[in-house]
Enzyme design. Structure first.
Site, mmCIF file in Angstrom:
data_model
loop_
_atom_site.group_PDB
_atom_site.id
_atom_site.type_symbol
_atom_site.label_atom_id
_atom_site.label_comp_id
_atom_site.label_asym_id
_atom_site.label_seq_id
_atom_site.Cartn_x
_atom_site.Cartn_y
_atom_site.Cartn_z
ATOM 1 N N HIS A 4 15.175 26.733 4.976
ATOM 2 C CA HIS A 4 15.802 25.387 5.462
ATOM 3 C C HIS A 4 16.951 25.134 4.712
ATOM 4 O O HIS A 4 17.201 25.299 3.483
ATOM 5 C CB HIS A 4 14.670 24.291 4.856
ATOM 6 C CG HIS A 4 14.933 22.824 5.360
ATOM 7 N ND1 HIS A 4 14.506 22.403 6.788
ATOM 8 C CD2 HIS A 4 15.588 21.792 4.808
ATOM 9 C CE1 HIS A 4 15.139 21.161 6.919
ATOM 10 N NE2 HIS A 4 15.553 21.012 5.791
ATOM 11 N N MET A 40 22.819 16.477 8.556
ATOM 12 C CA MET A 40 22.782 15.142 8.095
ATOM 13 C C MET A 40 24.451 14.701 8.109
ATOM 14 O O MET A 40 25.104 14.799 7.067
ATOM 15 C CB MET A 40 22.164 14.919 6.670
ATOM 16 C CG MET A 40 20.880 14.910 6.659
ATOM 17 S SD MET A 40 20.252 15.199 5.112
ATOM 18 C CE MET A 40 19.836 16.968 4.840
ATOM 19 N N MET A 44 24.954 18.382 4.374
ATOM 20 C CA MET A 44 25.196 16.948 4.345
ATOM 21 C C MET A 44 27.030 16.874 4.286
ATOM 22 O O MET A 44 27.359 17.606 3.746
ATOM 23 C CB MET A 44 24.655 16.377 2.868
ATOM 24 C CG MET A 44 23.362 16.547 2.833
ATOM 25 S SD MET A 44 22.401 16.059 1.059
ATOM 26 C CE MET A 44 20.915 16.655 1.334
ATOM 27 N N ASP A 56 9.794 16.567 5.163
ATOM 28 C CA ASP A 56 10.851 16.919 4.055
ATOM 29 C C ASP A 56 11.127 15.898 3.093
ATOM 30 O O ASP A 56 11.317 14.784 3.506
ATOM 31 C CB ASP A 56 12.165 17.340 4.823
ATOM 32 C CG ASP A 56 13.258 17.746 3.901
ATOM 33 O OD1 ASP A 56 12.966 17.878 2.874
ATOM 34 O OD2 ASP A 56 14.401 17.979 4.326
ATOM 35 N N ASP A 110 19.993 22.253 4.251
ATOM 36 C CA ASP A 110 20.254 21.030 4.179
ATOM 37 C C ASP A 110 21.758 20.774 4.513
ATOM 38 O O ASP A 110 22.480 20.974 3.360
ATOM 39 C CB ASP A 110 19.610 20.283 3.237
ATOM 40 C CG ASP A 110 18.210 19.970 3.247
ATOM 41 O OD1 ASP A 110 17.835 19.593 4.225
ATOM 42 O OD2 ASP A 110 17.664 20.273 2.167
ATOM 43 N N MET A 112 11.429 12.519 7.359
ATOM 44 C CA MET A 112 11.870 12.424 6.090
ATOM 45 C C MET A 112 10.930 11.500 5.210
ATOM 46 O O MET A 112 10.783 10.472 5.692
ATOM 47 C CB MET A 112 13.392 11.817 5.918
ATOM 48 C CG MET A 112 14.334 12.589 6.831
ATOM 49 S SD MET A 112 14.572 14.422 6.192
ATOM 50 C CE MET A 112 15.004 14.026 4.268
ATOM 51 N N HIS A 133 19.111 21.503 9.045
ATOM 52 C CA HIS A 133 19.158 19.992 9.388
ATOM 53 C C HIS A 133 20.522 19.432 9.094
ATOM 54 O O HIS A 133 20.852 19.339 7.983
ATOM 55 C CB HIS A 133 17.949 19.537 8.186
ATOM 56 C CG HIS A 133 18.080 17.943 8.056
ATOM 57 N ND1 HIS A 133 17.053 17.639 6.859
ATOM 58 C CD2 HIS A 133 18.298 17.004 8.986
ATOM 59 C CE1 HIS A 133 17.324 16.234 7.088
ATOM 60 N NE2 HIS A 133 17.950 15.880 8.077
ATOM 61 N N GLY A 136 11.941 21.820 -1.650
ATOM 62 C CA GLY A 136 12.885 22.453 -2.444
ATOM 63 C C GLY A 136 12.789 22.793 -3.885
ATOM 64 O O GLY A 136 12.357 24.165 -4.235
ATOM 65 N N SER A 137 12.928 21.924 -4.874
ATOM 66 C CA SER A 137 12.474 21.983 -6.230
ATOM 67 C C SER A 137 11.151 22.438 -6.482
ATOM 68 O O SER A 137 11.039 22.920 -7.608
ATOM 69 C CB SER A 137 12.963 20.592 -6.937
ATOM 70 O OG SER A 137 12.270 19.509 -6.372
ATOM 71 N N GLY A 166 19.967 12.728 1.117
ATOM 72 C CA GLY A 166 21.130 12.699 0.350
ATOM 73 C C GLY A 166 21.052 13.585 -0.894
ATOM 74 O O GLY A 166 22.081 14.283 -1.298
ATOM 75 N N PHE A 167 19.931 13.534 -1.380
ATOM 76 C CA PHE A 167 19.550 14.630 -2.750
ATOM 77 C C PHE A 167 18.473 15.030 -2.833
ATOM 78 O O PHE A 167 17.360 14.628 -2.114
ATOM 79 C CB PHE A 167 19.839 13.493 -3.869
ATOM 80 C CG PHE A 167 21.093 12.756 -3.871
ATOM 81 C CD1 PHE A 167 22.193 13.300 -4.487
ATOM 82 C CD2 PHE A 167 21.463 11.403 -3.264
ATOM 83 C CE1 PHE A 167 23.459 12.750 -4.779
ATOM 84 C CE2 PHE A 167 22.389 10.817 -3.392
ATOM 85 C CZ PHE A 167 23.528 11.559 -4.145
ATOM 86 N N GLY A 189 14.805 16.920 -5.110
ATOM 87 C CA GLY A 189 14.403 16.519 -6.094
ATOM 88 C C GLY A 189 13.747 14.968 -6.296
ATOM 89 O O GLY A 189 13.476 14.251 -7.217
ATOM 90 N N SER A 201 13.705 24.608 0.878
ATOM 91 C CA SER A 201 15.017 24.269 1.136
ATOM 92 C C SER A 201 15.920 24.846 0.118
ATOM 93 O O SER A 201 15.844 24.702 -1.181
ATOM 94 C CB SER A 201 15.217 22.790 0.898
ATOM 95 O OG SER A 201 16.521 22.162 0.786
#
Length: 231
Positions: A37, A72, A41, A183, A39, A141, A70, A205-206, A146-147, A149, A12
């Site tokens: 990927h 959102m 938002m 995810d 994201d 999910m 994706h 991601g992280s 929304g965030f 990490g 991500s």
């Protein structure tokens, strides 16, 4: 794909260095990732604001790897043609963000992309029962969106097994293949268990972009996936 295995690792870019996004995408694909990927938002459907189709379009020349978007966002339909034009290969959305989920899935496919439906931790899987013929991807999910990490929500494992059973039953009856993506909180130390529960496509991601050596993390993830497949 980089491996004979039927799995995909999709970093991500929300966790990448945005000042060097094109370079980050090139580096992570060179390190062995399969997809990119994105994201998206809107600070309305979810409590954060990321980026729009222009960033997707800017990244497209940097890689031939599939770009996995994706959404959102709410409403969702107006953005689908824009992301398709920007070079997305997969576009997925949340059923809560569409007035007519069936129509939104058709819209994605009509614009030449693969269509996905996303399930938040509290969203029931029974949406799938009426839409299997329109799906190319199901995304579960394992955090509340929304965030980046966040920690993996353990109940997602059982939901993965249930989604896997639905997809396997569908394909056994002659239905088209449907990918099962996860995810949220995916890392080296849980990716094997996630694979064993049925996921075949992994957003991280992280866990990747937060490390100095992307290739080493991806190798370690693939090793854990392979162990789970042999068990």
């Amino acid at each position: 794909m980089s491996q004979a295995s039927s799995t995909r690792i999709a970093p991500s870019i929300l966790s990448a260095d945005f000042a060097r996004l094109g370079e980050e995408v090139r580096n992570v694909i060179a390190a062995g990732a399969d997809w990119v990927h994105c994201d998206i938002m809107d600070n309305h459907f979810v409590p954060n604001l990321t980026f729009g189709p222009m960033v997707c379009a800017a990244l497209r020349p940097h890689t031939t790897a599939p770009i996995d978007v994706h959404l959102m966002v709410e409403p969702v339909d107006a953005l689908i043609p824009q992301f398709a034009k920007a070079g997305a290969d997969y576009i997925s959305f949340h059923p809560e963000a569409s007035r007519h989920v069936d129509r939104t899935l058709a819209l994605i496919r009509d614009h030449g992309c693969k269509a996905g439906l996303v399930f938040n931790p509290a969203t029931p899987l029974n949406w799938m029962d009426h839409l299997m013929d329109k799906l190319d991807l199901v995304l579960l999910m394992s955090v509340n969106p929304g965030f980046g990490g966040q920690a993996f929500i353990p109940s997602a494992m059982d939901k993965l097994r249930q989604a896997r059973a639905r997809i396997d039953a569908w394909t056994a009856q002659g239905g088209q293949p449907i990918l099962l993506q996860i995810d949220g909180g995916v890392k080296v130390d849980n990716i094997g268990a996630i694979r064993a529960a049925g996921a075949d496509t992994f957003v991280a991601g992280s866990a990747i972009f937060g490390q100095p050596d992307y290739a080493q993390v991806i190798r370690d993830m693939r090793a854990q996936i392979a162990l789970a497949e042999q068990a």
